[in-house]
Design a protein around this motif. Structure first.
Motif, PDB file in Angstrom:
ATOM      1  N   LEU A  49     -19.320 -17.739  10.453  1.00  0.00           N
ATOM      2  CA  LEU A  49     -18.906 -18.752  11.636  1.00  0.00           C
ATOM      3  C   LEU A  49     -17.455 -19.048  11.409  1.00  0.00           C
ATOM      4  O   LEU A  49     -16.871 -20.279  11.528  1.00  0.00           O
ATOM      5  N   ARG A  51     -14.059 -19.476  11.762  1.00  0.00           N
ATOM      6  CA  ARG A  51     -13.034 -19.565  13.008  1.00  0.00           C
ATOM      7  C   ARG A  51     -11.860 -19.920  12.656  1.00  0.00           C
ATOM      8  O   ARG A  51     -10.913 -20.056  13.723  1.00  0.00           O
ATOM      9  N   LEU A  53      -9.973 -22.166  11.065  1.00  0.00           N
ATOM     10  CA  LEU A  53      -9.310 -23.693  11.321  1.00  0.00           C
ATOM     11  C   LEU A  53      -8.219 -23.622  10.586  1.00  0.00           C
ATOM     12  O   LEU A  53      -7.407 -24.321  11.169  1.00  0.00           O
ATOM     13  N   PHE A  68      -9.824 -29.859  17.054  1.00  0.00           N
ATOM     14  CA  PHE A  68     -10.537 -28.935  16.104  1.00  0.00           C
ATOM     15  C   PHE A  68     -11.300 -29.383  14.990  1.00  0.00           C
ATOM     16  O   PHE A  68     -12.166 -29.005  14.298  1.00  0.00           O
ATOM     17  N   ARG A  71     -14.646 -29.975  15.581  1.00  0.00           N
ATOM     18  CA  ARG A  71     -15.777 -28.799  15.362  1.00  0.00           C
ATOM     19  C   ARG A  71     -15.826 -28.371  13.989  1.00  0.00           C
ATOM     20  O   ARG A  71     -16.244 -27.283  13.722  1.00  0.00           O
ATOM     21  N   TYR A  74     -19.593 -30.629  13.350  1.00  0.00           N
ATOM     22  CA  TYR A  74     -19.870 -31.141  14.857  1.00  0.00           C
ATOM     23  C   TYR A  74     -20.838 -32.324  14.875  1.00  0.00           C
ATOM     24  O   TYR A  74     -20.968 -32.859  15.876  1.00  0.00           O
ATOM     25  N   LEU A  75     -21.660 -32.409  13.589  1.00  0.00           N
ATOM     26  CA  LEU A  75     -22.615 -33.367  13.942  1.00  0.00           C
ATOM     27  C   LEU A  75     -21.794 -34.844  13.293  1.00  0.00           C
ATOM     28  O   LEU A  75     -22.701 -35.937  13.294  1.00  0.00           O
ATOM     29  N   LEU A 155     -20.693 -34.722  21.983  1.00  0.00           N
ATOM     30  CA  LEU A 155     -20.686 -34.188  20.800  1.00  0.00           C
ATOM     31  C   LEU A 155     -19.378 -33.875  19.993  1.00  0.00           C
ATOM     32  O   LEU A 155     -19.404 -34.222  18.959  1.00  0.00           O
ATOM     33  N   THR A 156     -18.356 -33.759  20.756  1.00  0.00           N
ATOM     34  CA  THR A 156     -17.199 -33.641  20.456  1.00  0.00           C
ATOM     35  C   THR A 156     -16.202 -34.595  20.789  1.00  0.00           C
ATOM     36  O   THR A 156     -16.098 -34.755  22.196  1.00  0.00           O
ATOM     37  N   ASP A 375     -17.968 -22.301   6.766  1.00  0.00           N
ATOM     38  CA  ASP A 375     -17.072 -21.318   7.307  1.00  0.00           C
ATOM     39  C   ASP A 375     -15.672 -21.677   7.802  1.00  0.00           C
ATOM     40  O   ASP A 375     -14.755 -20.809   7.680  1.00  0.00           O
ATOM     41  N   ARG A 376     -15.615 -22.519   8.381  1.00  0.00           N
ATOM     42  CA  ARG A 376     -14.291 -23.378   8.956  1.00  0.00           C
ATOM     43  C   ARG A 376     -13.888 -22.217   9.914  1.00  0.00           C
ATOM     44  O   ARG A 376     -13.612 -21.171   9.852  1.00  0.00           O
TER      45      ARG A 376
END
Lengths: 376, 156, 372, 190
Positions: A49, A51, A53, A68, A71, A74-75, A155-156, A375-376
């Protein structure tokens, strides 16, 4: 007996767990070498994952990076939002109105509860008890409602801004939060009754993957994972930031109440107890919150001075550190996100040696990892 | 201990290997050291009773355009002080000794720096790409990185 | 049994007198088999629905309610959908064994329905070795599950299959030993005889459950071990979703998977029915002699009572499933060999001694005889 | 619709069956050789089969990122996907519907394709959230995010949002049910 065992050559099996597996909490891949049910070696393979960032951070402005951070974890979006805001404010020396700081603490602690709820729920689901997971989500939905009132998303959030928060709290928010706390507080003993002290559950977790305090520090574990090993270290207490010095709470540590200190059960219990502490913090913050503005003056084309800063905040999963280098332009020059889950995975290979396959799931669950952080 | 005192202590022990103290605008302050001596200095910082930096908070690669750097953020749980250590590396074949024998926490972060910056850490337990696929070309966090057009036939 | 049924049918309907007896017997057999199978499938379908509803209720949600009235047609939709799914056999699988395994499991589970005493006269075949037959035929399940795990050529499936084999074989022992007290009391292996031995007008106190303290314990031992034999939570390690993805049936799709699915529910019913027959008085209606009633009424009553008891136990299994976490494989084995096996053994010894000492009388009967 | 990658060999162990589900619109009327009764029968059979398929959408738990949490919450207490007969399965072999919930990176892409290919026909895909639809916030600056899952596998329904609300996802599933209702199984083949 032994001679016979030698006469029967057994083969080690290479099993691929993930990246698509129900209990790797996302897209973690673990390459298992097993001898029957016993794990010889479990090597995590991450990055499914990734991404970018950090690269994105160098290509957008300071304010644009805020979504960002949602994300990143996200929890616990609010906590990540706030960590980024605090980092940039520390770099640029921005004074934030006190009301905004209180609001940040309130939303962060609410988010900590909802994050720990998912940790609790998915952990029990991994252990085969699916029902507590749904109870956890039921409670979490109420927190989602509160956040929806604040910022419109579930969530975000992108609610915390550099210099304050995007808007003042809506009407009746504090009352609703209090109502939620009154509803939620009795649920914690209920969880304990339902599952925490269930005999099977305790047997599955006690003495599994115990990490000593020294080991935990050396491997860079932070947050509940570090405290589960009996090390009383909480950034909110040891390196206080925001208005945490004005709030009274206990630092929960693992005591080895059902096994050795630092086993899966301790890490689990630390999270359960921390929810109670968060409720305590929230009650105080709601009582203390002052009036006033919620946003400091921050110029639109925000250019912080040249410099390097490392800020770390106590997030639900541990220490989220942000190493930020500014070259005086509108974009960050370098942005390193030190994510707790990523560092935690480092110890995974070490503690899983000799466990059973079912324990692997327990260890992953007890670390409460989250993949976008790894993974960021 | 204050950064200044830490710097003096390290400087006194290692002399030439310690280059400077970056204090103005740096929080925490950085002790800049030569890359070859990173391992020895790390050991000293971890084991010296006045230092006791038992925790490596963060290890990051940085691309300063003319050179690379690796920044270590250290913290001592026992004493409660913090310091940064930085080593500058040339752009060509950046390499410095691994510290994962000093702080096990370094392993994954070194792998990450290797993955995204191409900085090599000789002596590391296990240095492979970590976030990107093994066959990825280039080191994306370098400032001169060009985005590839395709990866395995999928447009990037 | 079948033959006698055929004879009575021929006697009852004169028009059939020209048909040779063996044809009639065969016909009766087919019809009985069809009835039992229909019941079994219908039950399994509805059980999946109930399971989902129970889960929903426990978990503060609703469960299926859109498909048909109250969601009752959910199992039909699921079944037909699975039937129409593409049939995949993995390239590296052992094709023959892969195809065979689900049928073995299905047969093992549903063949046991034959000896289930549903009512006074409602039993497909009252074998004189009923209990033994159930134990033997349900062992086919192990073979099927192991084949499924092995032939899939998937490591998760293999692990699941091996776990299942180890588990079912281990728990077969306490299951058998826990059932034996009932056999001892009845002095027969026939399930119908075992049920009859629990009759009398003592109400529920005629049940073996209350016969003596050992049988009381036996029931719970049996139920626990049976839970493990059917791979239900907390013993569901062969399919442990969070560990082994789906265990031995991870590679199965469509109708082949449906067979595993049905077999699980079939198993649940069989062990519950066995528990009912051996400990809970089977089809005996409390304070009512079902055998003395007219045949139709007697059968109807006893069928209703039997199903209520057995399905109640099935429901309990569902309740347990959605409440408890799962054991680890070594803990599971330890539980069987270190605890269940010795306890059931001593229990069996205790029952035998009791029968010897008190001449086969249970506590309720002794108390009843005190009061004349 | 999205296309498979060039040179993507069919997976082992599985016949590549030609599925009307993904080959564009099916002919609206069956061949003329059938009489009207046959049409009615075929039509009813189709209806029944479609009803079964749409009422029993077992979805593969394929949660990679943020949307995965919303997917879980949609399946849980308040929104309860089980009402529609949709339950999650952990293995692709037993799933009908793949809900791609979250960002797909290039490292993950191959696994996604493999999982899709492991699912038995008929299969459906819901692309949930901006990342799966287009790459979302990572479209512009990320070097390793696949810009839309439809570059890899065919998608039936796109659900927008970052992440979509549970209501949006449920709407997506209902839309998918509508699509399934219109499929022709017998009429097209007859």
């Amino acid at each position: 007996m032994k001679a016979r065992a030698e006469a029967l050559p057994t083969q080690e099996m290479l099993i691929n767990m993930g990246p698509q597996h129900p209990s790797t909490h996302g897209v973690l891949r673990v390459i298992l070498r097993t001898d029957g049910e016993v794990v010889v070696n479990a090597r995590p393979d991450v990055g499914y994952l990734h991404r970018a960032l950090e690269k994105i951070g160098e290509r957008v402005t300071y304010a644009q990076f805020m979504p960002f951070t949602d994300r990143l974890d996200y929890l616990a979006s609010m906590n990540c939002n706030a960590a980024w805001a605090w980092t940039v404010e520390k770099l640029a020396g921005i004074e934030v109105p006190e009301r905004a700081e209180y609001i940040r603490v309130i939303v962060c602690e609410l988010n900590r509860i909802s994050s720990h709820l998912i940790a609790f729920g998915s952990f029990t689901a991994d252990m085969g008890a699916f029902t507590p997971f749904l109870y956890a989500i039921r409670e979490r939905e109420r927190i989602n409602d509160l956040f929806e009132d604040i910022c419109g998303n579930r969530l975000t959030y992108n609610y915390v801004r550099i210099g304050g928060v995007s808007a003042d709290l809506p009407d009746r928010f504090l009352e609703k939060t209090k109502e939620f706390l009154d509803y939620f507080e009795p649920k914690i003993p209920e969880y304990n009754k339902l599952i925490s002290y269930n005999k099977i559950f305790v047997h599955r977790l006690a003495n599994v993957a115990a990490i000593s305090g020294g080991e935990a520090v050396a491997y860079g574990l932070t947050g509940p994972n570090l405290r589960g090993s009996g090390v009383s270290f909480d950034l909110r207490r040891s390196e206080p930031y925001s208005v945490y010095p004005k709030l009274d709470f206990d630092v929960c540590v693992g005591t080895g109440e059902r096994g050795t200190v630092g086993d899966c059960f301790d890490r689990y219990m630390v999270r359960i107890n921390e929810m109670r502490e968060s409720v305590k913090i929230l009650r105080q913050a709601i009582a203390q919150i002052p009036g006033g503005p919620v946003m400091a003056k921050v110029p639109r084309a925000f250019k912080p001075p040249v410099g390097e800063v490392y800020f770390r905040a106590e997030n639900p999963r541990g220490e989220t550190g942000i190493y930020l280098i500014s070259d005086g332009t509108v974009n960050p020059y370098r942005l390193k996100l030190r994510a707790p889950s990523f560092v935690t995975m480092n110890i995974f290979e070490k503690v899983t040696k000799g466990l059973m396959i079912a324990d692997i799931v327990a260890v992953i669950g007890s670390f409460d990892i989250i993949l976008p952080e790894i993974d960021r | 201990m204050e950064p200044k005192a830490i710097f003096e202590a390290v400087k006194g022990k290692f002399g030439e290997a310690v280059v400077e103290l970056q204090e103005e605008g740096f929080r925490p302050a950085f002790v800049v050291v030569s890359p070859e001596s990173v391992r020895e200095i790390s050991l000293f910082l971890r084991d010296d009773p006045a230092m006791k930096f038992d925790s490596l908070m963060c290890l990051s690669g940085v691309d300063y355009k003319d050179r690379f750097a690796v920044a270590y953020h250290l913290h001592s749980l026992e004493i409660g002080h913090r310091i940064g250590v930085k080593a500058y590396l040339p752009r060509e074949a950046p390499s410095l000794p691994s510290v994962d024998g000093v702080w096990p926490a370094a392993n994954f972060q070194e792998r990450e720096a290797f993955d995204l910056y191409g900085i090599v850490f000789p002596g590391s337990k296990d240095l492979r790409r970590i976030l990107l696929p093994e066959d990825w070309v280039g080191y994306p966090l370098r400032k001169d990185y060009k985005y590839p057009e395709f990866y395995h036939g999928i447009k990037v | 049994m079948m033959e006698s049924l055929a004879v009575s049918l021929v006697n009852a309907v004169p028009a059939l007198s020209g048909v040779p007896l063996w044809t009639m017997t065969l016909l009766v057999m087919v019809v009985v088999a069809a009835v039992v199978l229909t019941f079994a499938l219908l039950y399994a379908g509805l059980a999946t629905y109930v399971e989902r509803k129970v889960a929903g209720d426990i978990q503060a949600r609703i469960g299926p309610n859109r498909v048909g009235p109250l969601g009752l047609l959910q199992f039909l939709a699921d079944g037909i959908k699975l039937l129409l799914k593409e049939d995949i056999i993995p390239a590296k699988a052992d094709r023959f064994l892969f195809a065979l395994a689900p049928y073995l499991v299905f047969i093992g589970s549903f063949a046991a329905f034959v000896v289930v005493p549903f009512g006074v006269g409602l039993i497909a075949s009252d074998l004189n070795i009923g209990v033994y037959y159930v134990m033997a035929i349900s062992s086919l399940v192990v073979v099927g599950v192991m084949l499924a795990g092995w032939s899939s050529n998937n490591k998760w499936a293999l692990l699941g299959g091996m776990r299942a084999a180890a588990q079912i074989v281990s728990y077969e022992v306490p299951v058998g030993m826990a059932l034996l007290p009932a056999v001892l009391i009845a002095g027969s292996l026939s399930l119908q005889d075992i049920v009859r031995s629990q009759g009398g007008l003592l109400g529920i106190f005629g049940w073996n459950l209350f016969h003596n303290p050992f049988t009381f314990v036996s029931f719970f031992l049996y139920y626990t071990a049976a839970l493990a034999e059917t791979n239900r939570t907390p013993f569901d390690i062969p399919e442990a979703e969070s560990e082994l993805v789906s265990g031995y049936h991870v590679e199965y799709s469509g109708i082949r998977f449906a067979f595993f699915f049905l077999a699980e529910y079939g198993d649940m019913f069989v062990v519950s029915a066995l528990a009912t027959a051996c400990f809970l008085g089977g089809w005996h209606v409390p304070f009512l002699d079902a055998e003395a009633l007219p045949v139709a009424w007697g059968n109807l009553f006893s069928l209703g009572v039997f199903l209520a008891k057995a399905l109640g136990l099935v429901l309990l299994m569902m309740w347990i499933r959605w409440t408890l976490p799962r054991l680890r494989v070594d803990q599971l084995m330890r539980m069987s060999w270190k605890y269940l096996v010795p306890i059931t053994f001593f229990n069996l010894l205790g029952v035998s001694l009791w029968l010897l000492v008190f001449h086969g009388k249970g506590i309720p009967r002794m108390i009843a005889s005190l009061f004349g | 619709m999205g296309a498979h990658r060039p040179g993507n060999a069919p997976p082992e162990g599985r016949q590549m069956s030609h599925d009307p589900a993904h080959s564009g619109p099916a002919p609206a009327v069956g061949p003329v050789s059938l009489g009207p009764e046959a049409h009615v029968m075929v039509g009813n059979a189709d209806k029944f089969i479609n009803w079964c398929r749409k009422s029993s959408l077992w979805y593969l738990l394929f949660a990679t990122a943020c949307c995965g949490i919303e997917l879980m919450q949609t399946g849980a207490s308040r929104y309860d996907l089980d009402r529609f007969g949709a339950v999650f399965r952990a293995t692709p072999r037993q799933s009908d519907l793949m809900i791609v919930a979250g960002t797909i990176t290039h490292k993950m892409a191959e696994r996604l394709i493999r999982l899709y290919e492991q699912m038995p026909e008929p299969k459906y895909v819901i692309s949930m959230g901006s990342c799966a639809n287009t790459g979302g916030p990572f479209y512009k600056d990320s070097y390793c995010v696949v810009k839309g899952v439809d570059l890899l596998i065919p998608v039936d329904v796109y659900v927008p949002g970052c992440p979509p609300r549970p209501e949006a996802l449920i709407d997506g599933i209902l839309k998918l049910q509508k699509i399934i209702e219109q499929k022709r199984n017998f009429a097209a083949k007859a």
